[in-house]
Design an enzyme around this catalytic site. Sequence first.
Site, PDB file in Angstrom:
ATOM      1  N   ASP A 100       0.854  -1.191   0.000  1.00  0.00           N
ATOM      2  CA  ASP A 100       0.000   0.000   0.000  1.00  0.00           C
ATOM      3  C   ASP A 100       0.894   1.247   0.000  1.00  0.00           C
ATOM      4  O   ASP A 100       1.764   1.369  -0.850  1.00  0.00           O
ATOM      5  CB  ASP A 100      -0.965  -0.073   1.194  1.00  0.00           C
ATOM      6  CG  ASP A 100      -2.016   1.009   1.201  1.00  0.00           C
ATOM      7  OD1 ASP A 100      -2.989   0.886   0.437  1.00  0.00           O
ATOM      8  OD2 ASP A 100      -1.857   1.981   1.960  1.00  0.00           O
ATOM      9  N   HIS A 291      -7.125  -6.651  -0.949  1.00  0.00           N
ATOM     10  CA  HIS A 291      -6.039  -5.691  -0.758  1.00  0.00           C
ATOM     11  C   HIS A 291      -5.028  -6.123   0.304  1.00  0.00           C
ATOM     12  O   HIS A 291      -3.856  -5.772   0.216  1.00  0.00           O
ATOM     13  CB  HIS A 291      -6.630  -4.335  -0.374  1.00  0.00           C
ATOM     14  CG  HIS A 291      -5.630  -3.231  -0.298  1.00  0.00           C
ATOM     15  ND1 HIS A 291      -4.971  -2.735  -1.406  1.00  0.00           N
ATOM     16  CD2 HIS A 291      -5.161  -2.505   0.767  1.00  0.00           C
ATOM     17  CE1 HIS A 291      -4.153  -1.760  -1.039  1.00  0.00           C
ATOM     18  NE2 HIS A 291      -4.247  -1.609   0.276  1.00  0.00           N
TER      19      HIS A 291
END
Length: 315
Positions: A100, A291
């Site tokens: 991320d 994610h």
Amino acid sequence: MEQHLLPLNGIHLNIHVAGPETGRPVWLLHGFPECWHSWREQIPVLVAAGYRVFVPEMRGYGASSAPAAVEDYRLLALCGDIQTALDAFGHERTCVVGHDWGAVVAWHLALLEPVRIQALATLSVPFAGRPRRPAIEILRKVHAGHFNYILYFQEPGVAERELDADIDRTLLAFMQGGNADALFLAPRPADSRLLDGLPAATLPDWCSPEDFAQYRKAFAGRGFRGALNWYRNFERNWQDTEALAGRKVEQPTLFIIGARDPVATLEAFTLERMPLQVPDLRLHRLEDAGHWLQSEKAETVNALLLDFLGQTYPA
């Protein structure tokens, strides 16, 4: 696990360290809204393979400092924290792994440190070079008239009032893969708030109550302001990285993304162009993953990471 509260660049960076002192260093950089504990599945595997692992709580998170000024979270400052920490530990050669926002820092560390960073592994956020104009300008044009979470994060204090009001609810909302489209992709009015209309979320299978307590600890008592300030420097970051325009990531690079990750949709063009800017790229798309890859698909990520390191950065 050792813990170092390292003074650097006018702040203190909290760094967890594990593994043999003679092991080659590997740095694990977390993203938003995470903490050092998000690498809990990778740390023991890397240590068992002979590596010495360094896991910072990034600026604005946990026991690390959270300066008040938005500009203190510009990308080169975040990279500078890791560069100065590398100096402090005497690391002349290392591998960096980022997820991320940690991936964004890792990509740019590879550009800034082409000799010291010998191998790179990034999760979830791709890279295709410096854009022709600041990303925030593009977002304002594309999302004019409807909600976008990055635009919602721009005004200091607005997102904090919502997210800080119930830290548990905020973290659970981000962790729930089923909410991903509602949070990031579904069309909503421009005056929406991030969590409006979302159902109550429960802990995902990959996060135990004990693990969740570590995530909560990273934000309890300080809220999300420091973490949100990372999003408020797109224009500064674009200006600061002018010297990096056109530069390629030449290091051997592992990139992993989940097919159900909203980033795979939002950054489809970047994904397509990434091989042009990262010539030595190993790209893996995990079909049944969202994610939070290093937790959701820990065994797969660990196997890919160990195989990559064995080829490019052996212990």
